[in-house]
Write an enzyme that holds these catalytic residues in place. Structure first.
Site, PDB file in Angstrom:
ATOM      1  N   CYS A  44       0.851  -1.028  -0.086  1.00 35.33           N
ATOM      2  CA  CYS A  44       0.088   0.061  -0.026  1.00 35.33           C
ATOM      3  C   CYS A  44       0.820   1.241   0.126  1.00 35.33           C
ATOM      4  O   CYS A  44       0.865   2.332  -0.836  1.00 35.33           O
ATOM      5  CB  CYS A  44      -0.901   0.015   1.266  1.00 35.33           C
ATOM      6  SG  CYS A  44      -1.856   1.592   1.424  1.00 35.33           S
ATOM      7  N   CYS A  49      -1.609   1.893  -3.134  1.00 32.48           N
ATOM      8  CA  CYS A  49      -2.406   2.906  -2.795  1.00 32.48           C
ATOM      9  C   CYS A  49      -1.944   4.497  -2.635  1.00 32.48           C
ATOM     10  O   CYS A  49      -2.404   5.069  -3.236  1.00 32.48           O
ATOM     11  CB  CYS A  49      -2.969   2.808  -1.318  1.00 32.48           C
ATOM     12  SG  CYS A  49      -3.194   1.015  -0.684  1.00 32.48           S
ATOM     13  N   LYS A  52      -0.361   5.567  -5.842  1.00 35.48           N
ATOM     14  CA  LYS A  52      -1.268   5.424  -7.021  1.00 35.48           C
ATOM     15  C   LYS A  52      -2.048   6.591  -6.872  1.00 35.48           C
ATOM     16  O   LYS A  52      -2.498   7.322  -7.691  1.00 35.48           O
ATOM     17  CB  LYS A  52      -2.203   3.973  -6.753  1.00 35.48           C
ATOM     18  CG  LYS A  52      -3.266   3.827  -7.692  1.00 35.48           C
ATOM     19  CD  LYS A  52      -4.557   4.440  -7.334  1.00 35.48           C
ATOM     20  CE  LYS A  52      -5.102   4.064  -6.213  1.00 35.48           C
ATOM     21  NZ  LYS A  52      -5.621   2.467  -5.955  1.00 35.48           N
ATOM     22  N   TYR A 178      -9.542  -2.936 -11.217  1.00 31.29           N
ATOM     23  CA  TYR A 178      -9.385  -1.957 -10.498  1.00 31.29           C
ATOM     24  C   TYR A 178      -7.816  -1.142 -10.913  1.00 31.29           C
ATOM     25  O   TYR A 178      -7.723  -0.032 -11.238  1.00 31.29           O
ATOM     26  CB  TYR A 178      -9.624  -1.736  -9.198  1.00 31.29           C
ATOM     27  CG  TYR A 178      -8.734  -2.045  -8.198  1.00 31.29           C
ATOM     28  CD1 TYR A 178      -7.839  -1.202  -7.538  1.00 31.29           C
ATOM     29  CD2 TYR A 178      -8.692  -3.243  -7.698  1.00 31.29           C
ATOM     30  CE1 TYR A 178      -6.958  -1.814  -6.587  1.00 31.29           C
ATOM     31  CE2 TYR A 178      -7.725  -3.788  -6.893  1.00 31.29           C
ATOM     32  CZ  TYR A 178      -6.761  -2.806  -6.225  1.00 31.29           C
ATOM     33  OH  TYR A 178      -5.971  -3.382  -5.018  1.00 31.29           O
ATOM     34  N   GLU A 182      -7.346   2.198 -13.044  1.00 36.45           N
ATOM     35  CA  GLU A 182      -6.552   3.336 -12.491  1.00 36.45           C
ATOM     36  C   GLU A 182      -5.409   3.717 -13.317  1.00 36.45           C
ATOM     37  O   GLU A 182      -5.316   4.888 -13.488  1.00 36.45           O
ATOM     38  CB  GLU A 182      -6.241   2.794 -11.026  1.00 36.45           C
ATOM     39  CG  GLU A 182      -7.527   2.589 -10.290  1.00 36.45           C
ATOM     40  CD  GLU A 182      -7.247   2.264  -8.711  1.00 36.45           C
ATOM     41  OE1 GLU A 182      -7.922   2.765  -7.902  1.00 36.45           O
ATOM     42  OE2 GLU A 182      -6.161   1.611  -8.625  1.00 36.45           O
ATOM     43  N   HIS A 436     -27.139  22.306  -0.707  1.00 38.54           N
ATOM     44  CA  HIS A 436     -26.934  22.758  -1.992  1.00 38.54           C
ATOM     45  C   HIS A 436     -26.255  23.838  -2.436  1.00 38.54           C
ATOM     46  O   HIS A 436     -25.942  24.791  -1.316  1.00 38.54           O
ATOM     47  CB  HIS A 436     -28.497  23.349  -2.198  1.00 38.54           C
ATOM     48  CG  HIS A 436     -28.910  23.862  -3.885  1.00 38.54           C
ATOM     49  ND1 HIS A 436     -28.938  22.836  -4.586  1.00 38.54           N
ATOM     50  CD2 HIS A 436     -28.912  25.044  -3.996  1.00 38.54           C
ATOM     51  CE1 HIS A 436     -29.084  23.564  -5.688  1.00 38.54           C
ATOM     52  NE2 HIS A 436     -29.441  24.859  -5.483  1.00 38.54           N
ATOM     53  N   GLU A 441     -25.699  16.139  -3.112  1.00 36.60           N
ATOM     54  CA  GLU A 441     -27.235  16.336  -2.580  1.00 36.60           C
ATOM     55  C   GLU A 441     -28.084  15.320  -3.509  1.00 36.60           C
ATOM     56  O   GLU A 441     -29.083  14.729  -2.737  1.00 36.60           O
ATOM     57  CB  GLU A 441     -27.674  17.532  -2.737  1.00 36.60           C
ATOM     58  CG  GLU A 441     -27.774  18.184  -4.427  1.00 36.60           C
ATOM     59  CD  GLU A 441     -28.415  19.625  -4.462  1.00 36.60           C
ATOM     60  OE1 GLU A 441     -28.966  19.936  -3.551  1.00 36.60           O
ATOM     61  OE2 GLU A 441     -27.521  20.441  -4.851  1.00 36.60           O
TER      62      GLU A 441
HETATM   63  C1  LIG Z   1      -1.288  -0.624  -7.591  1.00 33.20           C
HETATM   64  C2  LIG Z   1      -2.052  -1.067  -6.331  1.00 33.20           C
HETATM   65  C3  LIG Z   1      -3.045  -0.012  -5.802  1.00 33.20           C
HETATM   66  C4  LIG Z   1      -3.855  -0.464  -4.601  1.00 33.20           C
HETATM   67  N1  LIG Z   1      -4.665   0.533  -4.353  1.00 33.20           N
HETATM   68  C5  LIG Z   1      -5.521   0.262  -3.157  1.00 33.20           C
HETATM   69  C6  LIG Z   1      -6.248   1.507  -2.694  1.00 33.20           C
HETATM   70  O1  LIG Z   1      -6.588   2.318  -3.296  1.00 33.20           O
HETATM   71  N2  LIG Z   1      -6.887   1.141  -1.599  1.00 33.20           N
HETATM   72  C7  LIG Z   1      -6.802  -0.244  -0.940  1.00 33.20           C
HETATM   73  O2  LIG Z   1      -7.342  -0.333   0.402  1.00 33.20           O
HETATM   74  N3  LIG Z   1      -6.048  -0.913  -1.359  1.00 33.20           N
HETATM   75  C8  LIG Z   1      -5.299  -0.998  -2.458  1.00 33.20           C
HETATM   76  N4  LIG Z   1      -4.246  -1.723  -2.773  1.00 33.20           N
HETATM   77  C9  LIG Z   1      -4.452  -3.175  -2.045  1.00 33.20           C
HETATM   78  C10 LIG Z   1      -3.607  -3.028  -0.888  1.00 33.20           C
HETATM   79  O3  LIG Z   1      -2.166  -2.564  -1.175  1.00 33.20           O
HETATM   80  C11 LIG Z   1      -3.449  -4.101  -0.240  1.00 33.20           C
HETATM   81  O4  LIG Z   1      -4.821  -4.828   0.116  1.00 33.20           O
HETATM   82  C12 LIG Z   1      -2.690  -4.316   1.227  1.00 33.20           C
HETATM   83  O5  LIG Z   1      -1.487  -3.829   0.919  1.00 33.20           O
HETATM   84  C13 LIG Z   1      -2.647  -5.757   1.965  1.00 33.20           C
HETATM   85  O6  LIG Z   1      -1.707  -5.706   3.083  1.00 33.20           O
HETATM   86  P1  LIG Z   1      -1.043  -7.078   3.593  1.00 33.20           P
HETATM   87  O7  LIG Z   1      -0.726  -6.756   4.716  1.00 33.20           O
HETATM   88  O8  LIG Z   1      -1.961  -8.057   3.427  1.00 33.20           O
HETATM   89  O9  LIG Z   1       0.102  -7.082   2.281  1.00 33.20           O
HETATM   90  P2  LIG Z   1       1.148  -5.978   1.830  1.00 33.20           P
HETATM   91  O10 LIG Z   1       0.853  -4.762   2.178  1.00 33.20           O
HETATM   92  O11 LIG Z   1       1.410  -6.429   0.751  1.00 33.20           O
HETATM   93  O12 LIG Z   1       2.650  -6.372   2.702  1.00 33.20           O
HETATM   94  C14 LIG Z   1       3.159  -7.646   2.883  1.00 33.20           C
HETATM   95  C15 LIG Z   1       4.527  -7.430   3.078  1.00 33.20           C
HETATM   96  O13 LIG Z   1       5.242  -8.824   3.060  1.00 33.20           O
HETATM   97  C16 LIG Z   1       6.375  -8.520   2.550  1.00 33.20           C
HETATM   98  N5  LIG Z   1       6.973 -10.306   2.437  1.00 33.20           N
HETATM   99  C17 LIG Z   1       6.264 -11.132   1.544  1.00 33.20           C
HETATM  100  N6  LIG Z   1       6.624 -12.366   1.561  1.00 33.20           N
HETATM  101  C18 LIG Z   1       7.729 -12.263   2.595  1.00 33.20           C
HETATM  102  C19 LIG Z   1       8.674 -12.992   3.092  1.00 33.20           C
HETATM  103  N7  LIG Z   1       8.714 -14.507   3.021  1.00 33.20           N
HETATM  104  N8  LIG Z   1       9.368 -12.746   4.193  1.00 33.20           N
HETATM  105  C20 LIG Z   1       9.413 -11.198   4.328  1.00 33.20           C
HETATM  106  N9  LIG Z   1       8.601 -10.456   4.196  1.00 33.20           N
HETATM  107  C21 LIG Z   1       7.755 -10.826   3.220  1.00 33.20           C
HETATM  108  C22 LIG Z   1       6.342  -7.973   1.364  1.00 33.20           C
HETATM  109  O14 LIG Z   1       7.460  -7.502   0.738  1.00 33.20           O
HETATM  110  C23 LIG Z   1       5.198  -7.010   1.818  1.00 33.20           C
HETATM  111  O15 LIG Z   1       5.813  -5.650   2.075  1.00 33.20           O
HETATM  112  C24 LIG Z   1      -3.707  -1.573  -3.902  1.00 33.20           C
HETATM  113  C25 LIG Z   1      -2.742  -2.470  -4.473  1.00 33.20           C
HETATM  114  C26 LIG Z   1      -2.141  -2.263  -5.455  1.00 33.20           C
HETATM  115  C27 LIG Z   1      -0.888  -3.352  -6.032  1.00 33.20           C
END
Ligand SMILES: Cc1cc2nc3c(=O)[nH]c(=O)nc-3n(C[C@H](O)[C@H](O)[C@H](O)COP(=O)(O)OP(=O)(O)OC[C@H]3O[C@@H](n4cnc5c(N)ncnc54)[C@H](O)[C@@H]3O)c2cc1C
Length: 451
Positions: A44, A49, A52, A178, A182, A436, A441
């Protein structure tokens, strides 16, 4: 015998869900570690997010400059500097990374840089080091899916697009979800020639049909060219650009091909199967209603599970796991009526049931909808229309869905989501006085059912 572990809790992945879980457990005095192999803050903050949305704001200025002319402004020809935007974004994200690192430090969470895997159900390996933990939360998120055609090495994904060295003049965005919608809107707004290829016949599957149609039409008006019902056969790199051979239609020549064909859990090499953690089709980690995997002390949250892949949802799931584990308060995450937005141009935002879903759920459904030109565009002269739609359970009058397409849709629907979640009725919407003149609205002024 009572085992002792290095940590009470080990979190794998310092993204939206992982950071929140680690921080909350740390603040409760638990001994916590979090492993991260890329950048703190996760998808994110670094590749999702936040960049983006910053780029979507940047892209919108093109129209703002144009629209200003209708209001008496003399606007010199605006010039866009991609490298300046990238640099500003990098600086802001470095600031956020710092905040995340501090949050962990303040909660006394040990941050371990590296790729973690499970050696056994209580042991986490990172490089040559091993750590044991009583409980484990897997919060590894997802990665972009890669295509399987010849020349795929010439394509990029959302992971790379925000830091491209050079702004591409011609881009093919592949994918109608999405992220595809976007990125097509952002690059289009910033000045690239955009084609959007999608194998289906209408983008944004899963959203309300009227809203999907409306976004697609408005995006087309802004210059995005759609190639629907189409897939890539192969890509060849030539001197004049990337030659994209498609399942239908002529050859396309572009500077970049951005693949946005979906994401899958980042579970490769994680050792889940050896640890006894069950995985579903598509690589999603199977969890129960408390985010517990098939191994009782291993939990999984966020995008590596097949629920709603959104940042606030991952954070909510993290909070629920901490309540369940450490506060003697078993809490199930609530995935009902989660509002969501597509930051395309124009944006789409929605909460609750689509018309199609409501018709499957209730015997009687009443639809209210309106399409109109917002006040701003009477003087700007821009041919852009807003769509607003309410889906009402015809039996008890409850508003069970709000769908909107328009520049301010995400801001408006966030507030409307409170009413939907609270189960308010159409009558209660009608009893609410309008502000308004606003676009919002219309939410309380729709009187005649459309269906
Ligand atoms: C382009 C894009 C736009 C988005 N826009 C939105 C938005 O506008 N609004 C919204 O709500 N959501 C959005 N999302 C989705 C949002 O980013 C995810 O839902 C959110 O980040 C999920 O959180 P998470 O904790 O599951 O995983 P992540 O945030 O992906 O975190 C997982 C972390 O684990 C690390 N990792 C993975 N494997 C290992 C390992 N084996 N050892 C150590 N570290 C590891 C990764 O490097 C990463 O940093 C977007 C996603 C993308 C790709």
């Amino acid at each position: 015998m009572h085992m002792t572990y290095d940590f009470d809790l080990f979190v794998i992945g310092a993204g939206s869900g992982g950071v929140r879980a680690a921080r909350l457990a740390g603040a409760l005095g638990k001994k916590v570690a979090v492993a991260e192999n890329w950048t703190v803050g996760g998808t994110c903050v670094n590749r999702g997010c936040i960049p983006k949305k910053l780029y979507a704001i940047a892209a919108h200025y093109r129209e703002d400059f144009e629209d200003a002319k209708g209001f008496g402004w003399k606007v010199p020809t605006p010039k866009f500097d991609w490298n300046k935007l990238v640099k500003a974004k990098v600086k802001e994200i470095a600031r956020l990374n710092g905040i995340y690192a501090d949050v962990l430090k303040n909660a006394k969470v040990r941050f371990i840089k590296g790729t973690a895997s499970l050696a056994d159900p209580h042991t986490i390996k990172i490089g040559r080091k091993s750590y044991t933990a009583e409980n484990i939360i897997v919060a590894v998120g997802g990665r972009p899916s890669h295509p399987a055609f010849e020349g795929r090495e010439h394509t990029i994904t959302s992971d790379e697009v925000f830091d491209l060295k050079k702004f591409p003049k011609r881009v093919l965005v592949v994918g109608g979800g999405y992220i595809g919608a976007e990125m097509a809107s952002i690059l289009n707004g910033l000045g690239a020639k955009i084609s959007l290829m999608y194998r289906g016949d209408r983008i944004l599957k899963g959203f309300d049909d009227d809203a999907r149609r409306h976004v697609q039409e408005e995006m087309a008006k802004k210059g995005v060219r759609f190639r629907l019902g189409c897939t890539i056969k192969k890509i060849e790199k030539k001197r004049d650009g990337l030659h994209v051979f498609c399942s239908k239609g002529p050859l396309m020549i572009v500077d970049q091909v951005l693949m946005a064909i979906g994401r899958k859990p980042a579970i490769d090499g994680l050792g889940l199967i050896q640890a006894g953690v069950e995985i579903a089709h598509g690589g999603y980690i199977i969890v129960d209603e408390h985010s517990r995997t098939s191994v009782p002390h291993i939990f999984a949250i966020g995008d590596c599970t097949e629920r709603l892949n959104l940042t606030p949802v991952a954070i909510h799931e993290a909070v629920c796991v901490i309540e369940t584990l450490y506060k003697n308060n078993p809490t199930m995450p609530d995935h009902r009526d989660v509002a969501t937005a597509v930051f395309s141009a124009p944006a789409l935002a929605a909460v609750g049931f689509t018309e199609e879903e409501a018709r499957k759920t209730y015997d009687k459904v009443t639809i209210y909808k309106t399409r109109f030109r917002p006040l701003k565009h009477t003087l700007s002269g821009r041919d852009e229309r807003v769509l607003m739609k309410l889906v009402v359970n015809g039996e008890n009058g409850q508003v069970v869905g709000v769908h909107m397409v328009g520049a301010e849709a995400p801001e408006i629907v966030q507030a409307a989501a409170i009413a939907v979640k609270a189960g308010l009725t159409k009558e209660q919407f009608d009893d609410t006085m309008a502000i308004h003149p606003t676009t919002a609205e219309e939410l309380v002024l729709m009187r005649t059912p459309a269906a």
